[in-house]
Design a protein around this motif. Structure first.
Motif, PDB file in Angstrom:
ATOM      1  N   ALA A  19     -34.530 -51.240  14.163  1.00  0.00           N
ATOM      2  CA  ALA A  19     -35.107 -49.263  14.768  1.00  0.00           C
ATOM      3  C   ALA A  19     -35.039 -48.744  13.510  1.00  0.00           C
ATOM      4  O   ALA A  19     -35.809 -47.307  13.823  1.00  0.00           O
ATOM      5  N   SER A  20     -34.509 -48.851  12.837  1.00  0.00           N
ATOM      6  CA  SER A  20     -34.131 -47.788  11.630  1.00  0.00           C
ATOM      7  C   SER A  20     -35.316 -46.604  11.387  1.00  0.00           C
ATOM      8  O   SER A  20     -34.679 -45.588  11.190  1.00  0.00           O
ATOM      9  N   LEU A  21     -36.129 -47.249  10.755  1.00  0.00           N
ATOM     10  CA  LEU A  21     -37.687 -46.088  10.622  1.00  0.00           C
ATOM     11  C   LEU A  21     -38.021 -45.178  11.355  1.00  0.00           C
ATOM     12  O   LEU A  21     -37.644 -44.313  11.581  1.00  0.00           O
ATOM     13  N   TYR A  22     -37.917 -45.597  12.502  1.00  0.00           N
ATOM     14  CA  TYR A  22     -38.094 -44.805  14.315  1.00  0.00           C
ATOM     15  C   TYR A  22     -36.814 -43.522  14.477  1.00  0.00           C
ATOM     16  O   TYR A  22     -37.154 -42.332  14.036  1.00  0.00           O
ATOM     17  N   PHE A  23     -35.816 -43.856  14.065  1.00  0.00           N
ATOM     18  CA  PHE A  23     -34.478 -43.204  14.198  1.00  0.00           C
ATOM     19  C   PHE A  23     -34.470 -42.109  12.397  1.00  0.00           C
ATOM     20  O   PHE A  23     -34.120 -41.198  12.901  1.00  0.00           O
ATOM     21  N   GLN A  24     -35.138 -42.241  11.381  1.00  0.00           N
ATOM     22  CA  GLN A  24     -34.826 -42.197  10.298  1.00  0.00           C
ATOM     23  C   GLN A  24     -35.846 -40.905  11.003  1.00  0.00           C
ATOM     24  O   GLN A  24     -36.136 -39.551   9.936  1.00  0.00           O
ATOM     25  N   ARG A  25     -37.353 -40.870  11.191  1.00  0.00           N
ATOM     26  CA  ARG A  25     -38.716 -40.283  11.628  1.00  0.00           C
ATOM     27  C   ARG A  25     -37.869 -38.780  12.665  1.00  0.00           C
ATOM     28  O   ARG A  25     -38.980 -38.266  12.534  1.00  0.00           O
ATOM     29  N   ARG A  26     -37.051 -39.898  12.981  1.00  0.00           N
ATOM     30  CA  ARG A  26     -36.626 -38.478  13.953  1.00  0.00           C
ATOM     31  C   ARG A  26     -35.475 -37.468  13.930  1.00  0.00           C
ATOM     32  O   ARG A  26     -35.202 -36.210  13.691  1.00  0.00           O
ATOM     33  N   LEU A  27     -34.807 -38.173  12.623  1.00  0.00           N
ATOM     34  CA  LEU A  27     -34.797 -37.181  11.636  1.00  0.00           C
ATOM     35  C   LEU A  27     -34.532 -37.171  10.424  1.00  0.00           C
ATOM     36  O   LEU A  27     -34.280 -36.614   9.915  1.00  0.00           O
ATOM     37  N   ASN A  28     -35.721 -36.258  10.145  1.00  0.00           N
ATOM     38  CA  ASN A  28     -36.480 -36.307   8.925  1.00  0.00           C
ATOM     39  C   ASN A  28     -36.196 -34.833   8.672  1.00  0.00           C
ATOM     40  O   ASN A  28     -36.767 -33.580   9.607  1.00  0.00           O
ATOM     41  N   THR A  29     -35.091 -34.972   7.473  1.00  0.00           N
ATOM     42  CA  THR A  29     -34.581 -33.266   7.036  1.00  0.00           C
ATOM     43  C   THR A  29     -35.126 -32.804   6.213  1.00  0.00           C
ATOM     44  O   THR A  29     -34.939 -32.328   5.744  1.00  0.00           O
ATOM     45  N   THR A  30     -36.436 -33.271   5.672  1.00  0.00           N
ATOM     46  CA  THR A  30     -36.820 -33.132   4.806  1.00  0.00           C
ATOM     47  C   THR A  30     -37.637 -32.027   4.752  1.00  0.00           C
ATOM     48  O   THR A  30     -39.051 -31.766   5.633  1.00  0.00           O
ATOM     49  N   VAL A 242     -33.244 -51.424   4.118  1.00  0.00           N
ATOM     50  CA  VAL A 242     -33.653 -51.114   4.337  1.00  0.00           C
ATOM     51  C   VAL A 242     -34.216 -49.626   3.938  1.00  0.00           C
ATOM     52  O   VAL A 242     -35.452 -48.865   4.416  1.00  0.00           O
ATOM     53  N   ASP A 243     -33.638 -48.913   2.276  1.00  0.00           N
ATOM     54  CA  ASP A 243     -34.110 -47.872   1.681  1.00  0.00           C
ATOM     55  C   ASP A 243     -35.087 -48.492   0.962  1.00  0.00           C
ATOM     56  O   ASP A 243     -35.334 -48.091  -0.338  1.00  0.00           O
ATOM     57  N   VAL A 244     -35.292 -49.629   0.556  1.00  0.00           N
ATOM     58  CA  VAL A 244     -36.440 -50.412  -0.533  1.00  0.00           C
ATOM     59  C   VAL A 244     -37.516 -50.126   0.550  1.00  0.00           C
ATOM     60  O   VAL A 244     -38.346 -50.270   0.909  1.00  0.00           O
ATOM     61  N   LYS A 245     -38.810 -49.817  -1.408  1.00  0.00           N
ATOM     62  CA  LYS A 245     -39.502 -49.070  -0.999  1.00  0.00           C
ATOM     63  C   LYS A 245     -40.732 -49.414  -2.080  1.00  0.00           C
ATOM     64  O   LYS A 245     -39.592 -50.770  -2.896  1.00  0.00           O
ATOM     65  N   THR A 246     -41.663 -50.414  -1.618  1.00  0.00           N
ATOM     66  CA  THR A 246     -42.684 -50.849  -1.792  1.00  0.00           C
ATOM     67  C   THR A 246     -43.532 -50.120  -3.226  1.00  0.00           C
ATOM     68  O   THR A 246     -43.744 -48.650  -2.768  1.00  0.00           O
ATOM     69  N   THR A 247     -44.427 -51.486  -3.725  1.00  0.00           N
ATOM     70  CA  THR A 247     -44.347 -50.788  -4.713  1.00  0.00           C
ATOM     71  C   THR A 247     -45.890 -50.715  -4.796  1.00  0.00           C
ATOM     72  O   THR A 247     -46.940 -50.252  -5.345  1.00  0.00           O
ATOM     73  N   SER A 248     -46.231 -51.006  -3.716  1.00  0.00           N
ATOM     74  CA  SER A 248     -48.205 -51.793  -3.239  1.00  0.00           C
ATOM     75  C   SER A 248     -48.572 -50.079  -2.861  1.00  0.00           C
ATOM     76  O   SER A 248     -48.003 -49.475  -1.909  1.00  0.00           O
ATOM     77  N   GLU A 254     -47.822 -50.230   3.109  1.00  0.00           N
ATOM     78  CA  GLU A 254     -45.929 -49.729   3.821  1.00  0.00           C
ATOM     79  C   GLU A 254     -45.203 -49.677   5.143  1.00  0.00           C
ATOM     80  O   GLU A 254     -44.692 -49.469   5.230  1.00  0.00           O
ATOM     81  N   LEU A 255     -46.016 -50.102   6.201  1.00  0.00           N
ATOM     82  CA  LEU A 255     -45.798 -49.894   7.342  1.00  0.00           C
ATOM     83  C   LEU A 255     -45.498 -51.089   8.071  1.00  0.00           C
ATOM     84  O   LEU A 255     -44.077 -50.903   8.713  1.00  0.00           O
ATOM     85  N   TYR A 256     -45.523 -52.482   7.082  1.00  0.00           N
ATOM     86  CA  TYR A 256     -45.378 -53.281   7.626  1.00  0.00           C
ATOM     87  C   TYR A 256     -43.604 -53.562   6.913  1.00  0.00           C
ATOM     88  O   TYR A 256     -43.324 -55.087   7.052  1.00  0.00           O
ATOM     89  N   PHE A 257     -43.919 -53.407   5.350  1.00  0.00           N
ATOM     90  CA  PHE A 257     -43.133 -53.806   4.110  1.00  0.00           C
ATOM     91  C   PHE A 257     -41.103 -54.152   4.618  1.00  0.00           C
ATOM     92  O   PHE A 257     -41.049 -55.302   4.726  1.00  0.00           O
ATOM     93  N   ILE A 258     -40.608 -52.937   4.862  1.00  0.00           N
ATOM     94  CA  ILE A 258     -39.519 -53.309   5.750  1.00  0.00           C
ATOM     95  C   ILE A 258     -39.552 -54.277   7.015  1.00  0.00           C
ATOM     96  O   ILE A 258     -37.829 -54.817   6.982  1.00  0.00           O
ATOM     97  N   SER A 259     -39.989 -53.902   7.532  1.00  0.00           N
ATOM     98  CA  SER A 259     -40.198 -54.860   8.865  1.00  0.00           C
ATOM     99  C   SER A 259     -40.316 -56.580   8.491  1.00  0.00           C
ATOM    100  O   SER A 259     -39.292 -57.206   8.956  1.00  0.00           O
ATOM    101  N   VAL A 260     -40.722 -56.955   7.735  1.00  0.00           N
ATOM    102  CA  VAL A 260     -41.090 -57.635   7.023  1.00  0.00           C
ATOM    103  C   VAL A 260     -40.057 -58.420   6.053  1.00  0.00           C
ATOM    104  O   VAL A 260     -39.702 -59.492   6.127  1.00  0.00           O
TER     105      VAL A 260
END
Length: 385
Positions: A19-30, A242-248, A254-260
């Motif tokens: 659930a790291s993506l959920y927690f990162q969204r709750r802790l969005n500090t940008t 978990v911080d790797v980003k898709t190039t697609s 992009e929504l499914y990339f980290i989970s998959v």
């Protein structure tokens, strides 16, 4: 039943990790400053989550000899499951509670510490329980543990694919381990005769004092191997991967990339690596090649650091494509599961039968030590990127 018990022991770690993506969204500090996105505060959530998840396992492994004789098996197992259930319910409720970022971070970290503390007690108690049964029950239990991460990853994929708003999807996601914990508790409660019989057998067994302190014992090689495997694994997974980003450019992918590509690939191949050991056991427990291959896994640390991890300040990206990251993750997780399972299964075979229980306790300690060292190393490694 033992498969479900194994599954339940690792639900806390896997559901919080996935659930790291959920927690990162709750802790969005940008925030935007002069047309540029700026990070106002970096919490390093994944690093702290990994560390505070693994330290309780090390702590309670050290406290085993003091804690377990003073608290009955039934209270340890059932009580831990009840507290894990309550903490999962708290986490689900917090999904709907607006909270300032610093407070949410503190509450979440405290929850992670306590839920994994109870998980450590539960895991140690159940390992002791299945250890009194024939080997096949231990294999079933370990198989359940191996699939706990896959269960969490699939639950996250369903939550993402539900097309519900993020809050409702997160609520449904955290309700899932509540049901899983209830099922685990029920599975334990329907085995009272077996638990009673096993406890009686255990109390009737007397053990001669064990001496595994001599440094030439080959079990120390296996202890080092299981520690090193987990040190390498936890130093980059999930804190860096978990911080790797898709190039697609596809938004859906992009929504499914980290989970998959991060969680599902790791957990499926880790389980597959464990399963392979039932058919293939190479190198042998006496082979000098075994620790060499374990140490060679350190190559995965730079390989994953050179993937498309964002944000980064120092190192270049050498493996930008999603396929490259996926291939590295397959080999990384497959080798992790394979060498961990071999190390844990070889160790009892390297000592006298009377020393098998002590050998198991020693291996559990070094397993927990490797997890904690890896979690601690994730902080400087993430900074280096």
């Amino acid at each position: 039943m033992f498969f479900i018990l194994g599954l339940g022991t690792l639900l806390p770690w896997n559901f919080f990790m996935t659930a790291s993506l959920y927690f990162q969204r709750r802790l969005n500090t940008t925030e935007w400053s002069n047309g540029t996105k700026v990070v106002r505060k970096e919490y390093y959530f994944n690093n702290w989550m990994t560390l505070l998840s693994q330290l309780p396992l090390l702590l309670f492994t050290l406290l085993n000899s003091f804690l377990y004789p003073r608290i009955s098996e039934a209270i340890r197992i059932a009580g831990s499951l009840v507290f894990i259930l309550l903490l999962f319910i708290l986490t689900a409720v917090l999904v709907k509670v607006p909270m300032e970022e610093d407070r949410f971070f503190s509450v979440t970290m405290a929850t992670i510490w306590f839920i994994n503390s109870f998980g450590a007690v539960l895991q140690g108690s159940l390992f002791g329980l299945v250890g009194m049964l024939p080997q096949k029950y231990s294999s079933i239990f370990m198989s359940g543990q191996g699939l706990a991460g896959t269960f969490a990853a699939i639950a996250m994929l369903i939550a993402i694919g539900s097309k519900m708003d993020p809050e409702t999807a997160a609520l449904g996601y955290f309700v899932t381990p509540c049901m899983g914990t209830l099922l685990t508790l029920f599975s334990y409660l329907v085995l009272p005769r077996l638990v009673s019989q096993l406890s009686s057998q255990h109390n009737c067994i007397t053990h001669n004092p064990s001496d595994l302190t001599y440094t030439n014992s080959p079990i120390w090689v296996m202890a080092f191997c299981v520690m090193f495997v987990f040190t390498v694994t936890l130093s980059v997974f999930p804190a860096i991967t978990v911080d790797v980003k898709t190039t697609s450019e596809g938004k859906n992918w992009e929504l499914y990339f980290i989970s998959v590509c991060c969680f599902l690939i790791f957990n499926i191949n880790d389980w597959l690596g464990r399963t392979i050991t039932t058919k293939i056991r190479w190198p042998s427990k006496e082979s000098r090649l075994f620790p060499v291959l374990v140490i060679s896994r350190v190559v995965f640390i730079p390989l994953l650091m050179f993937c498309n991890v964002q944000s980064r300040n120092y190192l270049p990206v050498l493996f930008e494509h999603d396929v490259a990251f996926s291939i590295i993750m397959v080999l990384f997780s497959l080798s992790s599961g394979y060498f961990v399972c071999l190390s844990m299964s070889y160790a009892p075979q390297l000592v006298e039968p009377k020393d098998a229980e002590t050998a198991g306790a020693l291996m559990t300690f070094f397993l927990a030590l490797g997890l904690s060292i890896g979690a601690a190393l994730s902080f400087p490694l993430r900074k280096l990127i």
